[in-house]
Motif scaffolding. Sequence first.
Motif, PDB file in Angstrom:
ATOM      1  N   GLU A  95      71.838  53.413  96.387  1.00 21.93           N
ATOM      2  CA  GLU A  95      73.280  53.348  96.612  1.00 21.93           C
ATOM      3  C   GLU A  95      73.555  52.663  97.951  1.00 21.93           C
ATOM      4  O   GLU A  95      72.806  52.817  98.908  1.00 21.93           O
ATOM      5  CB  GLU A  95      73.868  54.751  96.643  1.00 21.93           C
ATOM      6  N   ALA A  96      74.647  51.927  97.999  1.00 17.67           N
ATOM      7  CA  ALA A  96      75.007  51.199  99.217  1.00 17.67           C
ATOM      8  C   ALA A  96      75.205  52.139 100.400  1.00 17.67           C
ATOM      9  O   ALA A  96      74.908  51.783 101.543  1.00 17.67           O
ATOM     10  CB  ALA A  96      76.263  50.373  98.980  1.00 17.67           C
ATOM     11  N   ALA A  97      75.678  53.340 100.140  1.00 26.35           N
ATOM     12  CA  ALA A  97      75.914  54.309 101.222  1.00 26.35           C
ATOM     13  C   ALA A  97      74.613  54.736 101.900  1.00 26.35           C
ATOM     14  O   ALA A  97      74.612  55.155 103.050  1.00 26.35           O
ATOM     15  CB  ALA A  97      76.637  55.527 100.676  1.00 26.35           C
ATOM     16  N   LEU A  98      73.497  54.620 101.183  1.00 24.62           N
ATOM     17  CA  LEU A  98      72.205  55.022 101.734  1.00 24.62           C
ATOM     18  C   LEU A  98      71.464  53.868 102.411  1.00 24.62           C
ATOM     19  O   LEU A  98      70.376  54.063 102.932  1.00 24.62           O
ATOM     20  CB  LEU A  98      71.319  55.595 100.616  1.00 24.62           C
ATOM     21  N   TYR A 101      60.157  45.789  99.723  1.00 27.64           N
ATOM     22  CA  TYR A 101      61.013  46.779 100.368  1.00 27.64           C
ATOM     23  C   TYR A 101      62.477  46.512 100.028  1.00 27.64           C
ATOM     24  O   TYR A 101      63.232  47.438  99.689  1.00 27.64           O
ATOM     25  CB  TYR A 101      60.784  46.753 101.879  1.00 27.64           C
ATOM     26  N   LEU A 102      62.897  45.258 100.094  1.00 27.27           N
ATOM     27  CA  LEU A 102      64.284  44.922  99.789  1.00 27.27           C
ATOM     28  C   LEU A 102      64.625  45.176  98.321  1.00 27.27           C
ATOM     29  O   LEU A 102      65.754  45.554  97.998  1.00 27.27           O
ATOM     30  CB  LEU A 102      64.577  43.472 100.185  1.00 27.27           C
ATOM     31  N   GLU A 103      63.658  45.001  97.430  1.00 28.33           N
ATOM     32  CA  GLU A 103      63.880  45.317  96.013  1.00 28.33           C
ATOM     33  C   GLU A 103      64.122  46.816  95.832  1.00 28.33           C
ATOM     34  O   GLU A 103      64.993  47.221  95.057  1.00 28.33           O
ATOM     35  CB  GLU A 103      62.688  44.872  95.170  1.00 28.33           C
ATOM     36  N   VAL A 104      63.356  47.627  96.547  1.00 27.28           N
ATOM     37  CA  VAL A 104      63.562  49.079  96.476  1.00 27.28           C
ATOM     38  C   VAL A 104      64.937  49.433  97.038  1.00 27.28           C
ATOM     39  O   VAL A 104      65.666  50.251  96.464  1.00 27.28           O
ATOM     40  CB  VAL A 104      62.440  49.831  97.225  1.00 27.28           C
ATOM     41  N   LEU A 105      65.311  48.816  98.146  1.00 24.38           N
ATOM     42  CA  LEU A 105      66.623  49.088  98.742  1.00 24.38           C
ATOM     43  C   LEU A 105      67.753  48.692  97.808  1.00 24.38           C
ATOM     44  O   LEU A 105      68.786  49.368  97.754  1.00 24.38           O
ATOM     45  CB  LEU A 105      66.780  48.331 100.064  1.00 24.38           C
TER      46      LEU A 105
END
Length: 170
Positions: free
Chosen positions: A92-95, A84-88
């Motif tokens: 973009e940081a804003a999302l 999940y963290l890899e996908v995040l």
Amino acid sequence: MPDLSADADAVETLYSSHHGWLHQWLWRKLGCRDGAADLAHDTFVRLLSAKPLDALREPRAYLSTIANGLLVNHWRRLTLERAYLEVLAQQEAALAPSPEERALTIEALMQVDAMLRKLSVKAREAFLLSQTEGLTYAVIAEQLQVSERMVKKYMAQAMLQCLLISNGDA
């Protein structure tokens, strides 16, 4: 009505006799003292809702079985969390979701993972092909080499598990 004081005494005796051993055992498996302490604690919490403990003949085997299941769940959670963290990280940081949203998402992923593990291999595959690839039942049936009716049964099984999660019964 069960004798709760007898159960509490049995857990207290098991705890005082075996907690140190269990913590060491978990520490060797995890390589992290804090994680081992958390899992040892969770193991004894599970004991509180377990069968009567006064007849327990092999307490270390019983404790290690419970702890091993918790350890497997811990590793599964870490694997899901990393994915999940890899996908995040690719977004973009804003999302980026808040830490609370991340925790809720990871918990939901754990529930879905547990639901999927309850299904047969073909039912799991049918559900994932339908939900992630958007394939029709006819195409799924062809890929799995089963009838379309069987795909409908697989999907019904998966949907039932989804309903159980949403009702908190899973």
